[in-house]
Design an enzyme around this catalytic site. Structure first.
Site, mmCIF file in Angstrom:
data_model
loop_
_atom_site.group_PDB
_atom_site.id
_atom_site.type_symbol
_atom_site.label_atom_id
_atom_site.label_comp_id
_atom_site.label_asym_id
_atom_site.label_seq_id
_atom_site.Cartn_x
_atom_site.Cartn_y
_atom_site.Cartn_z
ATOM 1 N N ILE A 60 0.823 -1.215 0.000
ATOM 2 C CA ILE A 60 0.000 0.000 0.000
ATOM 3 C C ILE A 60 0.859 1.268 0.000
ATOM 4 O O ILE A 60 0.396 2.329 -0.388
ATOM 5 C CB ILE A 60 -0.978 -0.012 1.190
ATOM 6 C CG1 ILE A 60 -1.915 -1.215 1.074
ATOM 7 C CG2 ILE A 60 -1.794 1.260 1.264
ATOM 8 C CD1 ILE A 60 -2.761 -1.237 -0.181
ATOM 9 N N SER B 282 3.725 2.548 2.574
ATOM 10 C CA SER B 282 4.751 2.826 3.577
ATOM 11 C C SER B 282 5.366 1.535 4.107
ATOM 12 O O SER B 282 4.712 0.502 4.189
ATOM 13 C CB SER B 282 4.155 3.619 4.743
ATOM 14 O OG SER B 282 3.086 2.911 5.334
ATOM 15 N N GLU C 146 8.236 5.743 1.685
ATOM 16 C CA GLU C 146 7.756 6.950 2.375
ATOM 17 C C GLU C 146 8.543 7.277 3.648
ATOM 18 O O GLU C 146 7.991 7.791 4.619
ATOM 19 C CB GLU C 146 6.257 6.826 2.697
ATOM 20 C CG GLU C 146 5.412 6.569 1.469
ATOM 21 C CD GLU C 146 3.922 6.446 1.766
ATOM 22 O OE1 GLU C 146 3.493 6.872 2.848
ATOM 23 O OE2 GLU C 146 3.195 5.913 0.915
ATOM 24 N N HIS D 82 -4.164 4.018 -8.486
ATOM 25 C CA HIS D 82 -4.662 3.159 -7.416
ATOM 26 C C HIS D 82 -5.363 4.036 -6.391
ATOM 27 O O HIS D 82 -5.031 5.208 -6.237
ATOM 28 C CB HIS D 82 -3.501 2.455 -6.686
ATOM 29 C CG HIS D 82 -2.935 1.305 -7.438
ATOM 30 N ND1 HIS D 82 -2.756 0.067 -6.877
ATOM 31 C CD2 HIS D 82 -2.495 1.206 -8.709
ATOM 32 C CE1 HIS D 82 -2.224 -0.735 -7.761
ATOM 33 N NE2 HIS D 82 -2.046 -0.071 -8.886
ATOM 34 N N GLU E 159 -9.066 -2.293 2.722
ATOM 35 C CA GLU E 159 -8.995 -3.157 3.891
ATOM 36 C C GLU E 159 -10.146 -4.153 3.829
ATOM 37 O O GLU E 159 -11.291 -3.763 3.643
ATOM 38 C CB GLU E 159 -9.092 -2.333 5.178
ATOM 39 C CG GLU E 159 -7.920 -1.390 5.385
ATOM 40 C CD GLU E 159 -8.053 -0.584 6.668
ATOM 41 O OE1 GLU E 159 -8.840 -0.981 7.539
ATOM 42 O OE2 GLU E 159 -7.368 0.444 6.782
ATOM 43 N N HIS F 204 -2.931 -4.310 11.176
ATOM 44 C CA HIS F 204 -3.106 -3.701 12.495
ATOM 45 C C HIS F 204 -2.816 -4.692 13.619
ATOM 46 O O HIS F 204 -2.825 -4.327 14.783
ATOM 47 C CB HIS F 204 -4.529 -3.148 12.641
ATOM 48 C CG HIS F 204 -4.851 -2.094 11.623
ATOM 49 N ND1 HIS F 204 -5.588 -2.367 10.493
ATOM 50 C CD2 HIS F 204 -4.518 -0.789 11.547
ATOM 51 C CE1 HIS F 204 -5.695 -1.256 9.768
ATOM 52 N NE2 HIS F 204 -5.060 -0.299 10.394
#
Length: 751
Positions: free
Chosen positions: A427, A429, A480, A634, A658, A687
């Site tokens: 995604i 980072s 990033e 994206h 997600e 997460h």
């Protein structure tokens, strides 16, 4: 007229210096004991109660504190915890964290509960999962323990608890329905009432924000079946029904007929609240008027608020906040803004003063406070950028249409990119290690020069590009490492933004964010991402995505202006990000990811308002950003099952979202709606600290392919990896790549 008093719905629990976050994270790493963590939590609760008392708040809440999430607290209070978690040989707190974060170890393998946005905010709650084995009963002690804790300090608080209607409406069900739990829920809440009354509580606050959504006849029936027997058993305990984030038009008549002692209504976001109350409000009930905005950081306009309170014309009035102050930073005192800037802000502590001012002015005193507020709002705060406003006014329909059409773009992109079936990517980072954060801090403090900083960032990009190539990712990212935050970083390169030092708010669990503040009109001052995107692409023959944050997310994760519309601010941001997209294309970046992770946050809670008040300008704002470019775009987004047509209308090439915590349920909706955009459903939950096995990821991919055709599917985690550790990130992604290879072979495709 009775004396007007003050209260709040809830107060931030993270601590003025994020003490709870840091203590909890140390506990996760076994650096402090559970007793030390509990001591920190107890000190924070004490500090908050004493602060509210010192600031003159008349009615102080308790049980608004949480180690992770208030919905999870309610689940543990009422025995809604899955049996596999209850069976863990852990303390109650460790079971709590296992369900919040997931657990993988010698004692078992627990998946975390799904996480969703808390109504229209950036706070996330954990979604209770109820089934035939769930026994709704009172087993926890937290609400009672914290009431006693405050009582020992000489403070009789008003305990706060999620109401039974909202708790059941927020839960998800397997082979059962909410109605199956009505009797047990009533019994459990009655027991809470009795125990609190026996302990000396005078009031209880039941939070029912679900009442501000569109309610069906069945919803009203469920609400009444819960509350009629419950209120009949309240005894001497007074019950405050607290709502927020909107108005209660669909059930107001029921609320004023039921024997509630107080009704907490939102006068900030509740468009019809004043109309409802002024038409009729029973004299025997107390109105808790949510007149001070609990979600934004600007000073309250006293004249406007007082006008509403006077029009309401109720006999018993408590001046309150529109929602919990959980959603704003703690105090402006910790900021070094210029006085001419600082005077316009009110964080949580300052809002306490505003409540007292409004109550006093309403009673006919504190006239000097009213004059000072009037003088503040009479000032011109910012100078309008006339050229920018003209540019927005002159936008035409064709400016929001992307060319060429999707089917044409698909053929061009497939011919040019030569990507395999089930292309893999991340995604954006990668882990923001202590070293990365420290180096950025050193550069910010001028402890290292530009060359030293650039060499460090180049080194990190090179390291992670080589690693991505080594494991076989198809579309790479630069990681990033130069970005502290996906919104603040962009804001720092835009005019119209200002930044706080300590204005942290809780997003979920220990995750805190520091939203920038939109102070004035927004323009791009200089290129934002070109330098590092261009460098990364020059270091590899593989495609590297340009990484941008979309205009709606930048707005929704900022504290917005209140003097112009959200639409106007968003279009200003869209024009600024459009310039960045054009520059990325000009510099050879062929795939550009434009993240709109927060698109849902300002989606009105009532479906009838979705398009007219939000989507009709939010979706075009995204299209404006990429309407003039050819590259593959994206979009990363979280939860959108109920607005699938609007998401498809954004006209991106791929939507990454997600899905792992929600059991990939959205795929059924995509199939049903004939979703045209290619999709990247998250194949594992970032997460959670768990490392998914190859077989686990493979099973997830196969479940995706059972519902979405393989040529339409991308493989990726469900979010960025900045908060994860290096080892778990690399192990997880390596398993994702291996699982993808095995599925390709299963489909008769090589790498």
């Amino acid at each position: 007229m009775m004396t007007t008093t003050t209260t709040i719905i809830g107060f931030p629990r993270i601590g003025e210096k994020r003490e709870l976050k840091f203590a909890t994270e140390k506990y996760f790493k076994n650096k402090i004991s559970q007793e030390e963590l509990r001591t920190t939590a107890k000190e924070l609760r004490k500090s908050n109660w004493k602060l509210l008392q010192q600031e003159g708040i008349d009615a102080i809440p308790s049980n608004d504190f949480s180690y992770y999430d208030q919905t999870l607290d309610a689940a543990f209070l009422f025995n809604l915890v899955p049996q596999d978690v209850q069976d863990l040989p852990f303390s109650e707190l460790d079971k709590y964290f296992a369900l919040a974060r997931g657990y993988q170890g010698e004692e078992g393998n627990v998946l975390a509960w799904p996480m969703k946005k808390w109504f229209n905010t950036n706070y996330h709650y954990l979604v209770p999962q109820l089934n035939q084995d769930t026994h709704f009963k009172l087993t926890g002690n937290k609400i009672f323990a914290e009431f006693e804790e405050a009582k020992e300090l000489g403070i009789i608080t008003r305990p706060v608890l999620i109401g039974p209607f909202t708790l059941l409406k927020l839960s998800e069900y397997q082979n059962v329905t909410a109605r199956d739990f009505i009797n047990d829920a009533v019994t459990a809440y009655k027991e809470v009432f009795n125990r609190l009354a026996d302990s000396g509580a005078k009031w209880i606050q039941l939070d029912e924000p679900a009442l501000v959504k569109d309610l069906t006849t069945e919803d009203r029936q469920l609400f009444n079946e819960l509350y009629q027997p419950l209120l009949n058993a309240k005894g001497k305990l007074k019950v405050l029904l607290q709502t927020y984030f909107g108005d209660v038009r669909d059930i107001y008549d029921d609320l004023i007929e039921l024997p509630f002692d107080g009704l907490g209504l939102d006068f900030v976001e509740g468009k019809q609240t004043l109309q409802l109350v002024s038409h009729h409000f029973p004299e025997d009930k107390t109105l808790f008027a949510g007149i001070v905005n609990g979600k934004n950081i600007w000073r309250n306009h006293y004249d406007k608020s007082l006008t509403q309170l006077k029009k309401a014309g109720v006999k018993k009035l408590v001046v309150s906040t529109s929602c919990s102050l959980l959603h704003v930073p703690i105090t402006v005192k910790n900021e070094n803004f210029e006085p001419a800037v600082k005077e316009h802000f009110a964080f949580a502590v300052e809002k306490l003063g505003e409540l007292n001012d409004l109550a006093a002015i309403y009673e006919g005193s504190a006239k000097e406070k009213l004059r000072a507020n009037q003088e503040l709002f009479a000032k011109q705060r910012v100078q309008e950028d006339a050229e920018l406003h003209k540019q927005i006014a002159n936008l035409k329909d064709e400016d929001f249409v992307r060319q060429p059409a999707r089917q044409v773009r698909e053929k061009i992109q497939k011919a040019e990119f030569h990507l395999p079936l089930l292309p893999t990517t991340t995604i954006g980072s990668f882990p923001q290690t202590k070293e990365v954060r420290q180096t950025r801090r050193q550069f910010r403090r001028h402890e290292i020069n530009q060359e030293q900083y650039d060499n460090f960032i180049k080194g990190k990009i090179d390291e992670w590009l080589k690693w991505q190539e080594k494991i076989g990712l198809d579309v790479l990212v630069h990681g990033e490492f130069e970005r502290n935050d996906m919104v603040e970083y962009f804001g720092q390169h835009l005019s119209g933004y200002i930044f706080s030092k300590n204005a942290w708010v809780q997003s979920y669990g220990t995750r805190c964010v520091k939203p920038p503040i939109i102070w004035g009109d927004i323009k791009r001052q200089q290129p934002i991402t070109i330098k590092w995107s261009k460098y990364a692409q020059s270091q590899t023959k593989k495609l590297v995505k340009g990484m941008l944050t979309g205009p709606v997310t930048i707005l929704n994760w900022s504290f917005p202006r209140e003097d112009i519309s959200l639409r106007e601010s968003t279009l200003q941001l869209a024009l600024a990000i459009q310039k960045e997209v054009l520059d990325l294309e000009a510099n050879g970046i062929k795939i550009i990811q434009i993240d709109e992770a927060a698109l849902r946050e300002k989606l009105p809670l009532r479906k009838s308002d979705w398009y007219s008040e939000y989507l009709n300008w939010a979706i075009p704002a995204f299209r404006l950003v990429h309407s003039k470019v050819k590259p593959h775009t994206h979009m990363c987004y979280s939860e959108f099952s109920d607005i699938v047509p609007a998401i498809d209308a954004m006209d991106a090439d791929v939507i990454s979202f997600e899905a792992s915590r929600s059991n990939l349920e959205i795929l059924d909706t995509l199939k049903k709606q004939h979703f045209e955009t290619e999709v990247g459903p998250g194949v594992y939950d970032i997460h959670s600290p768990r490392i998914p096995s190859v077989d686990e990821v493979k099973a997830t991919i196969n479940r995706i392919l059972a519902k979405i055709a393989a040529p339409k599917v991308w493989i990726n985690p469900d979010c960025g990896l900045k908060t994860r550790g290096v080892e778990e990130t690399r192990a997880s992604l390596a398993n994702v790549i291996e699982a993808t290879r095995e599925v390709r072979r299963q489909l008769g495709e090589g790498d």
